[in-house]
Design a protein around this motif. Sequence first.
Motif, PDB file in Angstrom:
ATOM      1  N   TYR A  72       0.838  -1.208   0.000  1.00  0.00           N
ATOM      2  CA  TYR A  72       0.000   0.000   0.000  1.00  0.00           C
ATOM      3  C   TYR A  72       0.872   1.256   0.000  1.00  0.00           C
ATOM      4  CZ  TYR A  72      -3.071   3.679   1.763  1.00  0.00           C
ATOM      5  OH  TYR A  72      -3.756   4.864   1.951  1.00  0.00           O
ATOM      6  N   THR A 118       2.133   2.025  -3.457  1.00  0.00           N
ATOM      7  CA  THR A 118       1.068   2.587  -4.295  1.00  0.00           C
ATOM      8  C   THR A 118       0.764   4.021  -3.897  1.00  0.00           C
ATOM      9  OG1 THR A 118       0.105   0.370  -4.487  1.00  0.00           O
ATOM     10  CG2 THR A 118      -1.290   2.227  -5.121  1.00  0.00           C
ATOM     11  N   ILE A 126      -5.268   7.912  -3.302  1.00  0.00           N
ATOM     12  CA  ILE A 126      -5.980   6.652  -3.100  1.00  0.00           C
ATOM     13  C   ILE A 126      -6.616   6.625  -1.715  1.00  0.00           C
ATOM     14  CG2 ILE A 126      -4.466   5.386  -4.668  1.00  0.00           C
ATOM     15  CD1 ILE A 126      -3.079   4.215  -2.193  1.00  0.00           C
ATOM     16  N   PRO A 127      -7.660   5.804  -1.499  1.00  0.00           N
ATOM     17  CA  PRO A 127      -8.304   5.707  -0.183  1.00  0.00           C
ATOM     18  C   PRO A 127      -7.327   5.195   0.877  1.00  0.00           C
ATOM     19  CG  PRO A 127      -9.681   4.740  -1.899  1.00  0.00           C
ATOM     20  CD  PRO A 127      -8.360   5.001  -2.519  1.00  0.00           C
ATOM     21  N   THR A 128      -7.739   5.274   2.122  1.00  0.00           N
ATOM     22  CA  THR A 128      -6.901   4.827   3.225  1.00  0.00           C
ATOM     23  C   THR A 128      -6.750   3.302   3.218  1.00  0.00           C
ATOM     24  OG1 THR A 128      -8.773   4.594   4.735  1.00  0.00           O
ATOM     25  CG2 THR A 128      -7.667   6.759   4.640  1.00  0.00           C
ATOM     26  N   PHE A 129      -5.737   2.842   3.898  1.00  0.00           N
ATOM     27  CA  PHE A 129      -5.488   1.403   3.997  1.00  0.00           C
ATOM     28  C   PHE A 129      -6.683   0.699   4.624  1.00  0.00           C
ATOM     29  CE2 PHE A 129      -3.977  -2.350   6.253  1.00  0.00           C
ATOM     30  CZ  PHE A 129      -3.216  -2.995   5.286  1.00  0.00           C
ATOM     31  N   SER A 147      -9.872   1.522   4.673  1.00  0.00           N
ATOM     32  CA  SER A 147     -11.060   1.461   3.821  1.00  0.00           C
ATOM     33  C   SER A 147     -10.894   0.446   2.701  1.00  0.00           C
ATOM     34  CB  SER A 147     -11.363   2.845   3.232  1.00  0.00           C
ATOM     35  OG  SER A 147     -10.282   3.296   2.427  1.00  0.00           O
ATOM     36  N   LEU A 148      -9.689   0.215   2.280  1.00  0.00           N
ATOM     37  CA  LEU A 148      -9.437  -0.773   1.226  1.00  0.00           C
ATOM     38  C   LEU A 148      -9.391  -2.198   1.786  1.00  0.00           C
ATOM     39  CD1 LEU A 148      -6.654   1.097  -0.809  1.00  0.00           C
ATOM     40  CD2 LEU A 148      -9.013   0.684  -1.531  1.00  0.00           C
ATOM     41  N   THR A 149      -9.086  -2.335   3.064  1.00  0.00           N
ATOM     42  CA  THR A 149      -8.949  -3.660   3.675  1.00  0.00           C
ATOM     43  C   THR A 149     -10.294  -4.357   3.842  1.00  0.00           C
ATOM     44  OG1 THR A 149      -6.940  -2.998   4.843  1.00  0.00           O
ATOM     45  CG2 THR A 149      -8.155  -4.893   5.719  1.00  0.00           C
ATOM     46  N   LYS A 158     -14.452  -5.012   3.223  1.00  0.00           N
ATOM     47  CA  LYS A 158     -15.652  -4.831   2.417  1.00  0.00           C
ATOM     48  C   LYS A 158     -16.692  -4.089   3.232  1.00  0.00           C
ATOM     49  CE  LYS A 158     -15.419  -8.777  -0.754  1.00  0.00           C
ATOM     50  NZ  LYS A 158     -16.103 -10.002  -1.225  1.00  0.00           N
ATOM     51  N   ASP A 210     -11.706  -7.734   2.480  1.00  0.00           N
ATOM     52  CA  ASP A 210     -11.873  -7.709   1.029  1.00  0.00           C
ATOM     53  C   ASP A 210     -10.697  -8.450   0.371  1.00  0.00           C
ATOM     54  OD1 ASP A 210     -12.425  -7.249  -1.596  1.00  0.00           O
ATOM     55  OD2 ASP A 210     -12.397  -5.060  -1.475  1.00  0.00           O
ATOM     56  N   TRP A 217      -8.830  -7.328  -3.048  1.00  0.00           N
ATOM     57  CA  TRP A 217      -7.760  -6.328  -3.092  1.00  0.00           C
ATOM     58  C   TRP A 217      -6.430  -7.079  -3.181  1.00  0.00           C
ATOM     59  CZ3 TRP A 217      -5.535  -3.059   1.451  1.00  0.00           C
ATOM     60  CH2 TRP A 217      -4.680  -2.053   0.933  1.00  0.00           C
TER      61      TRP A 217
END
Length: 421
Positions: free
Chosen positions: A268, A271, A278-281, A283-285, A287, A295, A298
């Motif tokens: 992360y 990236t 990009i969104p925060t770690f 929020s991406l982790t 679902k 999720d 990812w």
Amino acid sequence: MAFRTVYSDPLSRSIFKKFVVMLCSLLTSMYLLHCLADRCSSMPTPVKASSQVVGFFASELQDLMSLRRKRLLKKWTTESKVRLSYESADDNKRISKDSRFDDTDKRQVLYEPGPQVDSDSENRELSRDIQLSLDDIVSSKRLSHRFTVKTGSTGKLSPLGEGRKELPQALIIGVKKGGTRALLEFLRVHPDIRAVGAEPHFFDRNYENGLEWYRELMPKTLEGQITMEKTPSYFVTREAPARISAMSRDTKLIVVVRDPITRAISDYTQTLSKNPKIPTFESLTFKNRTTGLIDTSWSAIQIGIYAKHLDNWLEYFPMGQILFVSGERLISDPAGELGRVQDFLGLKRIITDKHFYFNQTKGFPCLKKAEGSSKPHCLGKTKGRTHPNIHPEVVQRLRDFYRPFNMKFYQMTGRMFGWDD
């Protein structure tokens, strides 16, 4: 009239008959001596008929000897295989493979005399040229490389030493942000390893270009050296195992693994450095943050499910052909992990503690001397980035998620990596 008178005399007739018998015996003996001398000859050489043999017998003898020379020359040039080895005292290095190498002995440079000819003069010239070529190789003081010369096979004489390009015998196939770049740079210090610096991405992105395109990307190697490359995305590419197996089932595979949570955060961070929006770690982790559902679509999360990806590789390669390197130990004990890799590749343990020093600023080991340099070398500024702070609750949720996969991975590899301690 005189002949009739002489022949009618009994004494003259007797003398004449004896003379004819002696002459025939003499000519027959000389013919047999020349045949025996020709038969005992081991090499085709110019032969002249005796000046005492004239007439019909001389003509027949010359024809027979000419046919004999042609037959011996043809047999010698097509069936004899002469191997000469020459090695300079100033050069102890083993010569490279070459496009003219024999499959059974890759140290041979092959030489073939020219096509067969019918003329005696051309035959003699061919024999002389071959002999001069062999003598020149043995006696020349200008040669600095080892040579092996073979007659009777395809190819031409040429000095070697620069090597040739080979398909890799070993691959670092993963994982991204696990420490693959550090491992490759450390391994390149070994004199028997030649590796591509850039990632070829052949078995995941460029496979349609073909193996010859792939081979051309490789560095030249000498006999006994190993060709390597590293592309971390191979480990998670579904088609990669089958494609690598099709190239060679004997390919040795190296996977650098790291705590999947630390690896995901590092992924992360990389990236984020390229795209700060990009969104925060967190929020991406997830679902759903409320339910805590991870999720797995990812890529940063998916790559860390090592057991799942390993199942795919074991369909094509036995576990004995795969070595797992600890990314954590590559930092804390680089010489120890490099020792395991050198053993796995069948190489002498040349890379040891003396090659490393710890860089306090970057927080990982660096080389005292890099490949082809006498200066210290650390990985670039893109390595060792500062990770963002991740909420402890998120870390714990990920710890619980990865635990069963980690346990299975430990069982499959037979090694405890300590990520759940």
